[in-house]
Motif scaffolding. Structure first.
Motif, PDB file in Angstrom:
ATOM      1  N   PRO A   7       0.818  -1.078  -0.070  1.00 22.94           N
ATOM      2  CA  PRO A   7      -0.037   0.027  -0.065  1.00 22.94           C
ATOM      3  C   PRO A   7       1.011   1.288   0.028  1.00 22.94           C
ATOM      4  N   PRO A   8       0.314   2.392  -0.371  1.00 23.75           N
ATOM      5  CA  PRO A   8       1.153   3.550  -0.494  1.00 23.75           C
ATOM      6  C   PRO A   8       1.518   4.121   0.999  1.00 23.75           C
ATOM      7  N   LYS A   9       2.921   4.547   1.097  1.00 22.34           N
ATOM      8  CA  LYS A   9       3.325   4.803   2.196  1.00 22.34           C
ATOM      9  C   LYS A   9       2.500   6.157   2.849  1.00 22.34           C
ATOM     10  N   ILE A  10       2.580   6.255   4.015  1.00 23.56           N
ATOM     11  CA  ILE A  10       1.974   7.302   4.869  1.00 23.56           C
ATOM     12  C   ILE A  10       2.943   8.456   4.982  1.00 23.56           C
ATOM     13  N   PRO A  11       2.752   9.792   4.541  1.00 24.93           N
ATOM     14  CA  PRO A  11       3.671  10.755   4.698  1.00 24.93           C
ATOM     15  C   PRO A  11       4.180  11.157   5.851  1.00 24.93           C
ATOM     16  N   GLU A  12       4.120  10.515   7.045  1.00 24.57           N
ATOM     17  CA  GLU A  12       4.627  10.720   8.327  1.00 24.57           C
ATOM     18  C   GLU A  12       5.492   9.749   8.791  1.00 24.57           C
ATOM     19  N   SER A  13       6.552   9.946   9.315  1.00 26.32           N
ATOM     20  CA  SER A  13       7.689   9.027   9.626  1.00 26.32           C
ATOM     21  C   SER A  13       8.334   9.465  10.789  1.00 26.32           C
ATOM     22  N   VAL A  14       9.358   8.515  11.377  1.00 20.69           N
ATOM     23  CA  VAL A  14      10.045   8.757  12.333  1.00 20.69           C
ATOM     24  C   VAL A  14      11.567   8.457  11.893  1.00 20.69           C
ATOM     25  N   GLU A  49      -1.364   4.764  14.212  1.00 22.80           N
ATOM     26  CA  GLU A  49      -0.067   4.166  14.775  1.00 22.80           C
ATOM     27  C   GLU A  49       0.588   5.332  15.493  1.00 22.80           C
ATOM     28  N   ALA A  50       0.996   4.948  17.078  1.00 24.07           N
ATOM     29  CA  ALA A  50       1.682   5.885  17.849  1.00 24.07           C
ATOM     30  C   ALA A  50       3.025   6.317  17.343  1.00 24.07           C
ATOM     31  N   LEU A  51       3.395   7.383  17.329  1.00 25.18           N
ATOM     32  CA  LEU A  51       4.848   7.499  16.856  1.00 25.18           C
ATOM     33  C   LEU A  51       6.061   6.507  17.682  1.00 25.18           C
ATOM     34  N   ARG A  52       5.770   6.483  19.065  1.00 24.12           N
ATOM     35  CA  ARG A  52       6.645   5.528  19.779  1.00 24.12           C
ATOM     36  C   ARG A  52       6.594   4.163  19.067  1.00 24.12           C
ATOM     37  N   GLU A  53       5.512   3.763  18.925  1.00 21.46           N
ATOM     38  CA  GLU A  53       5.309   2.415  18.291  1.00 21.46           C
ATOM     39  C   GLU A  53       5.775   2.212  16.999  1.00 21.46           C
ATOM     40  N   THR A  54       5.657   3.252  15.998  1.00 17.03           N
ATOM     41  CA  THR A  54       6.429   3.289  14.896  1.00 17.03           C
ATOM     42  C   THR A  54       7.859   3.125  15.252  1.00 17.03           C
ATOM     43  N   VAL A  72      17.601  -2.486  26.955  1.00 19.27           N
ATOM     44  CA  VAL A  72      17.345  -1.363  26.137  1.00 19.27           C
ATOM     45  C   VAL A  72      15.817  -1.056  26.673  1.00 19.27           C
ATOM     46  N   PRO A  73      15.598  -0.429  27.793  1.00 16.62           N
ATOM     47  CA  PRO A  73      14.244  -0.150  28.300  1.00 16.62           C
ATOM     48  C   PRO A  73      13.522   0.893  27.576  1.00 16.62           C
ATOM     49  N   ASP A  74      12.195   0.852  27.777  1.00 13.71           N
ATOM     50  CA  ASP A  74      11.534   2.077  26.884  1.00 13.71           C
ATOM     51  C   ASP A  74      12.001   3.278  27.343  1.00 13.71           C
ATOM     52  N   THR A  75      12.458   3.577  28.470  1.00 13.99           N
ATOM     53  CA  THR A  75      12.890   4.878  28.937  1.00 13.99           C
ATOM     54  C   THR A  75      14.085   5.301  28.068  1.00 13.99           C
ATOM     55  N   ALA A  76      14.823   4.398  27.352  1.00 10.32           N
ATOM     56  CA  ALA A  76      16.002   4.823  26.366  1.00 10.32           C
ATOM     57  C   ALA A  76      15.448   5.404  25.044  1.00 10.32           C
ATOM     58  N   LEU A  77      14.285   5.164  24.728  1.00  9.74           N
ATOM     59  CA  LEU A  77      13.681   5.991  23.912  1.00  9.74           C
ATOM     60  C   LEU A  77      13.042   7.420  24.037  1.00  9.74           C
ATOM     61  N   THR A 104       6.435  14.504   6.885  1.00  9.11           N
ATOM     62  CA  THR A 104       6.677  14.992   8.039  1.00  9.11           C
ATOM     63  C   THR A 104       7.571  13.786   8.859  1.00  9.11           C
ATOM     64  N   GLU A 105       8.689  14.394   9.397  1.00  6.81           N
ATOM     65  CA  GLU A 105       9.488  13.447   9.896  1.00  6.81           C
ATOM     66  C   GLU A 105       9.582  13.893  11.457  1.00  6.81           C
ATOM     67  N   HIS A 106       9.545  12.669  12.626  1.00  4.04           N
ATOM     68  CA  HIS A 106       9.442  13.289  13.973  1.00  4.04           C
ATOM     69  C   HIS A 106      10.777  12.674  14.462  1.00  4.04           C
ATOM     70  N   VAL A 107      11.505  13.417  15.259  1.00  2.00           N
ATOM     71  CA  VAL A 107      12.786  12.829  15.654  1.00  2.00           C
ATOM     72  C   VAL A 107      12.917  12.276  16.869  1.00  2.00           C
ATOM     73  N   PHE A 108      13.502  11.230  17.167  1.00  2.11           N
ATOM     74  CA  PHE A 108      13.792  10.610  18.461  1.00  2.11           C
ATOM     75  C   PHE A 108      15.176  10.008  18.692  1.00  2.11           C
ATOM     76  N   GLY A 109      15.755   9.957  19.660  1.00  2.00           N
ATOM     77  CA  GLY A 109      16.734   9.514  20.049  1.00  2.00           C
ATOM     78  C   GLY A 109      16.683   8.168  21.000  1.00  2.00           C
ATOM     79  N   LEU A 110      17.704   7.092  20.969  1.00  2.00           N
ATOM     80  CA  LEU A 110      17.506   5.762  21.407  1.00  2.00           C
ATOM     81  C   LEU A 110      19.069   5.521  21.907  1.00  2.00           C
TER      82      LEU A 110
END
Length: 160
Positions: A7-14, A49-54, A72-77, A104-110
């Motif tokens: 399917p086409p990609k959703i234009p929202e990413s991480v 889909e929640a961004l953290r789940e992505t 790698v606990p959840d708090t590391a993200l 639209t790209e959302h930035v996370f650190g791990l």
């Protein structure tokens, strides 16, 4: 057996900058664009889909690193509360719905322990390397990825 069309990609990413406490950054070379090095990236699978789940899904798919473990606990993200809107490279626009030109790209650190094993998805990446943050930023093909890595010392300083 033929692959069914995706399917086409959703234009929202991480974008997930995976790093160690001493600011070494994981980069991977794209299989569909050899010589293009990047952090983990990926679009949402569904609109709700929640961004953290992505992030969790993409990190696991692309690196084999499972978030939510003792290592790698959840708090590391960490959500850096940054978003970039950029023009999708023409070579990859066919993956999106007709007429979509921006993402639209959302930035996370791990933050992961040094020596964390990495298992690449061979259809997505050819090889990986850990680099000091400045060298990693220089090696990225994506300007938004490079800019995120350059912010790593600021965000890593706030890790408890």
């Amino acid at each position: 057996m033929s692959d069914s069309p995706k399917p086409p990609k959703i234009p929202e990413s991480v974008l997930v900058v995976i790093h160690t406490a001493d600011l070494n950054v994981l980069l991977m070379e794209r299989a569909d664009a050899p010589g293009y090095w990047q952090s983990v990236t990926g679009s949402k699978d569904t609109l709700d889909e929640a961004l953290r789940e992505t992030c969790r899904r993409e990190v696991l798919e692309e690196t084999g690193i499972r978030i939510g473990t003792d290592a790698v606990p959840d708090t590391a993200l960490r959500d850096w509360s940054l978003s970039n809107v950029y023009e999708i490279y023409p070579r990859w626009r066919h993956r999106y719905p007709p007429g979509v030109t921006h993402n639209t790209e959302h930035v996370f650190g791990l933050c992961v322990p040094a020596g964390t094993p990495v298992t690449l998805a061979p259809r997505e990446h050819l090889q990986y390397r850990w680099l000091p943050w400045q060298a990693a930023a220089d090696a990225c093909f994506s300007p938004s990825n490079a800019e995120a890595i350059l912010l790593l010392p600021r965000f890593a300083a706030s890790i408890p």
